[in-house]
Design an enzyme around this catalytic site. Structure first.
Site, short mmCIF file in Angstrom:
data_model
loop_
_atom_site.label_atom_id
_atom_site.label_comp_id
_atom_site.label_asym_id
_atom_site.label_seq_id
_atom_site.Cartn_x
_atom_site.Cartn_y
_atom_site.Cartn_z
N ARG A 95 0.85 -1.19 0.00
CA ARG A 95 0.00 0.00 0.00
C ARG A 95 0.89 1.24 0.00
O ARG A 95 1.73 1.39 0.87
CB ARG A 95 -0.91 -0.01 1.21
CG ARG A 95 -1.72 -1.30 1.23
CD ARG A 95 -3.03 -1.19 1.90
NE ARG A 95 -3.78 -2.43 1.65
CZ ARG A 95 -4.88 -2.79 2.28
NH1 ARG A 95 -5.39 -1.99 3.17
NH2 ARG A 95 -5.49 -3.91 1.98
N GLU A 140 0.52 4.11 0.94
CA GLU A 140 0.08 5.17 1.86
C GLU A 140 1.29 6.01 2.24
O GLU A 140 2.32 5.46 2.64
CB GLU A 140 -0.53 4.53 3.12
CG GLU A 140 -1.85 3.84 2.85
CD GLU A 140 -2.16 2.70 3.81
OE1 GLU A 140 -1.30 2.33 4.63
OE2 GLU A 140 -3.27 2.16 3.71
N ARG A 196 1.27 2.22 13.17
CA ARG A 196 0.38 1.08 12.92
C ARG A 196 0.24 0.71 11.45
O ARG A 196 -0.55 -0.16 11.09
CB ARG A 196 -0.99 1.33 13.55
CG ARG A 196 -1.57 2.69 13.22
CD ARG A 196 -2.83 2.98 13.99
NE ARG A 196 -3.98 2.52 13.24
CZ ARG A 196 -5.22 2.57 13.70
NH1 ARG A 196 -5.47 3.04 14.90
NH2 ARG A 196 -6.22 2.16 12.97
N HIS A 197 0.98 1.43 10.57
CA HIS A 197 0.91 1.13 9.14
C HIS A 197 2.28 0.78 8.58
O HIS A 197 3.29 1.37 8.96
CB HIS A 197 0.40 2.35 8.36
CG HIS A 197 -1.03 2.65 8.62
ND1 HIS A 197 -1.43 3.55 9.57
CD2 HIS A 197 -2.15 2.16 8.05
CE1 HIS A 197 -2.76 3.60 9.59
NE2 HIS A 197 -3.23 2.77 8.67
N GLU A 215 -8.03 -1.77 14.94
CA GLU A 215 -8.60 -2.66 13.92
C GLU A 215 -7.59 -3.75 13.58
O GLU A 215 -6.45 -3.46 13.24
CB GLU A 215 -8.92 -1.83 12.67
CG GLU A 215 -9.45 -2.67 11.52
CD GLU A 215 -9.27 -2.00 10.17
OE1 GLU A 215 -9.47 -0.77 10.06
OE2 GLU A 215 -8.91 -2.72 9.22
N SER A 263 -10.78 -6.50 8.54
CA SER A 263 -12.02 -6.07 7.87
C SER A 263 -12.53 -7.27 7.12
O SER A 263 -11.75 -8.13 6.68
CB SER A 263 -11.81 -5.01 6.82
OG SER A 263 -11.09 -3.97 7.29
N ARG A 299 -0.09 -6.29 12.55
CA ARG A 299 -0.98 -5.62 13.51
C ARG A 299 -1.35 -6.58 14.65
O ARG A 299 -1.31 -6.22 15.83
CB ARG A 299 -2.23 -5.31 12.75
CG ARG A 299 -3.00 -4.06 12.70
CD ARG A 299 -2.70 -2.78 13.16
NE ARG A 299 -2.63 -1.80 12.11
CZ ARG A 299 -3.69 -1.33 11.46
NH1 ARG A 299 -4.91 -1.69 11.77
NH2 ARG A 299 -3.51 -0.43 10.52
P1 AMO Z 1 -8.14 -3.99 4.98
O1 AMO Z 1 -7.67 -2.99 4.02
O2 AMO Z 1 -8.95 -3.47 6.13
O3 AMO Z 1 -9.07 -5.08 4.27
O4 AMO Z 1 -6.93 -4.83 5.53
C1 AMO Z 1 -7.12 -5.94 6.38
C2 AMO Z 1 -6.23 -5.85 7.60
O5 AMO Z 1 -4.86 -5.80 7.20
C3 AMO Z 1 -4.13 -4.95 8.07
N1 AMO Z 1 -3.58 -3.82 7.29
C4 AMO Z 1 -2.40 -3.25 7.49
N2 AMO Z 1 -1.41 -3.53 8.36
C5 AMO Z 1 -0.31 -2.77 8.34
N3 AMO Z 1 -0.11 -1.74 7.47
C6 AMO Z 1 -1.07 -1.42 6.57
N4 AMO Z 1 -0.86 -0.42 5.73
C7 AMO Z 1 -2.27 -2.19 6.55
N5 AMO Z 1 -3.39 -2.17 5.82
C8 AMO Z 1 -4.18 -3.15 6.27
C9 AMO Z 1 -5.09 -4.47 9.13
C10 AMO Z 1 -6.42 -4.60 8.43
O6 AMO Z 1 -7.50 -4.76 9.35
N6 AMO Z 1 -9.62 -7.09 1.30
C11 AMO Z 1 -9.94 -6.59 2.62
C12 AMO Z 1 -10.20 -7.72 3.60
C13 AMO Z 1 -11.48 -8.48 3.30
O7 AMO Z 1 -12.53 -7.84 3.21
O8 AMO Z 1 -11.41 -9.70 3.19
C14 AMO Z 1 -8.77 -5.74 3.11
O9 AMO Z 1 -7.69 -5.73 2.58
O10 AMO Z 1 -5.01 -5.37 10.24
#
Ligand code: AMO
Length: 423
Positions: free
Chosen positions: A210, A212, A218-219, A346, A349, A397
């Site tokens: 990602r 971002e 946390r990311h 979180e 999702s 996470r």
């Molecule tokens: P989402 O984008 O919420 O859902 O990602 C799911 C989980 O992955 C972790 N996560 C991250 N951890 C660290 N850094 C990041 N940048 C990051 N982004 C996400 C979190 C998050 O809750 N496809 C959907 C899932 C689904 O619906 O099956 C998805 O990617 O713990």
């Protein structure tokens, strides 16, 4: 002579053994010298005296910390030491000397800033604390797989180079793919759905990228997700699976990693679950005086849920449709999407997906996405696609929250963030 692991020394009292490992400490008491040696199974005190062969008695002081040595010696009972026994050294030889000074101190006697430790992650990995974190993470990975096989799900591997965004949005890394531009996958969402629509129950450990721009604790820009997808299932069903999965993993870590948890000062409990509609959470937060965006939880709201429901996986379901990606199934004025919050953050999702091609086209349009880019994905629902649901759980996470780490970078071996591409 075969190598003995330090954990097996207790079964070799009175015997001569060959040990290989790293030196964590040398202590000099003039007539005898102590070498504290560690391998992947533990550490042990060994004692050299003037008759020691190989590296001479006087030269033992010059063995630098973290050097790799092998030693032959006899295991002797020594009730006063914290191990209850020690190794009387017959000979020591150097395998690989560590350069001095060490850029970071893996002994944890000094507190080195995380940035510096990550610059030298390969050496930071000599530290017991760091090793314990990743031993536990390995058990989390093992637990996820064990649970999923037990659940009757099948493991799959899915592509990381994709042609269109899998989550919508713009946080994607682009790469040159021969004459075309391609993207690094933000999730395996679209593919895991195609799998559920044919193989019914699948899971994968997926690396997600990602782009971002913000740097937070946390990311990460590269993270791992536990992904699950099940046919003939709705949001409620997969929330139950998630609770059971998290409970299984936590239990496994508590049983298999007692020593590591204790050393990290972590006390774990198997979490319970709580179900709250998004609307209910809005009410709670209003009462608590905590502001929330209309279609999302704020970080502060997540934290509050952690306080109000300690040691609980809080499912916030019936999420407003506007706050969820195009693939989530509408449900009245809301959706069949949810987030799971644990320890104030979180972790997951998920939701029931749209499996009707017409509705999917509508949802893609509502998100301003180009239908042409999703042609194969839409088509995949034209030839017998059952209702299905699933979730993605962030591994780093989850590890971070389980172990109470204050930065997600502690929970990934080689973090990739805005500023870090090496080591
Ligand atoms: P989402 O984008 O919420 O859902 O990602 C799911 C989980 O992955 C972790 N996560 C991250 N951890 C660290 N850094 C990041 N940048 C990051 N982004 C996400 C979190 C998050 O809750 N496809 C959907 C899932 C689904 O619906 O099956 C998805 O990617 O713990």
């Amino acid at each position: 002579m075969e190598r003995t692991l330090i954990k097996d020394l207790k079964d070799n009292i009175g015997k001569e053994v060959l040990l290989k490992g790293w030196v964590s400490e040398i202590r000099n008491l003039s007539k005898v010298k102590f070498i504290i040696l560690y391998d992947r199974t533990g550490d042990i005190q060994s004692v050299a005296n003037k008759t020691t062969e190989g590296v001479s008695f006087n030269a033992i002081d010059d063995i630098s910390k973290e050097s790799v040595i092998e030693l032959i010696g006899t295991v002797k009972e020594h009730p006063e030491s914290r191990w209850g026994f020690e190794v009387l050294i017959k000979s020591v030889s150097m395998i690989a000397a560590a350069e001095t000074p060490l850029p970071v101190d893996p002994s944890e006697k000094s507190q080195t800033h995380i940035d510096k430790r990550l610059d030298y992650r390969f050496l930071d990995l000599h530290s017991k604390r760091t090793q314990n974190i990743f031993k536990i993470q390995s058990t989390i990975l093992q637990g996820f797989r064990e649970f999923m096989y037990q659940e009757g799900a099948m493991e799959v591997t899915l592509p990381s180079i994709i042609g269109a965004s899998s989550e919508g949005g713009t946080d994607l890394f682009t790469i040159k793919y021969f004459e075309k531009q391609a993207l690094l996958s933000q999730s395996c969402q679209l593919y895991k759905q195609m799998l559920a629509c044919s193989m019914e129950k699948i899971f994968t450990v997926f690396t997600a990228w990602r782009a971002e721009k913000h740097n937070t604790v946390r990311h990460l820009n590269e993270s791992r997700q536990f992904d699950y997808e099940e046919a003939f299932a709705d949001d409620k069903r997969v929330m139950t699976v998630l609770t059971q999965c998290v409970q299984f993993i936590v239990k496994k870590v508590m049983e298999d990693r007692k020593k590591e948890l204790e050393s990290l000062g972590v006390e774990l409990q198997v979490p319970g679950e709580e179900y709250l509609t998004f609307e209910k959470v809005q009410e709670i937060m209003k009462k608590e005086g905590i502001e929330m965006p209309a279609h999302d939880l704020s970080g502060e709201a997540e934290k509050k849920l952690g306080v109000l429901y300690p040691n609980t996986i809080v499912y916030v379901h019936d999420w407003p449709l506007e706050g969820k990606p195009f693939y989530i199934m509408p449900h009245g004025k809301n959706s069949k999407g949810f987030d799971a919050i644990w320890k104030g953050m979180e972790i997951t999702s998920g939701g029931q997906r749209v499996h009707d091609p017409k509705l999917l086209e509508e949802r893609l349009k509502a998100h301003g996405l180009d239908l042409a880019a999703f042609k194969d994905y839409i088509n995949s629902f034209r030839y017998g696609a059952p209702p299905h649901a699933g979730w993605g759980l962030g591994l780093e996470r989850f590890t971070m929250l389980m172990l109470g780490l204050d930065n997600i970078r502690e929970a990934v071996l080689f973090p990739r963030d805005r500023d870090r591409l090496t080591p």
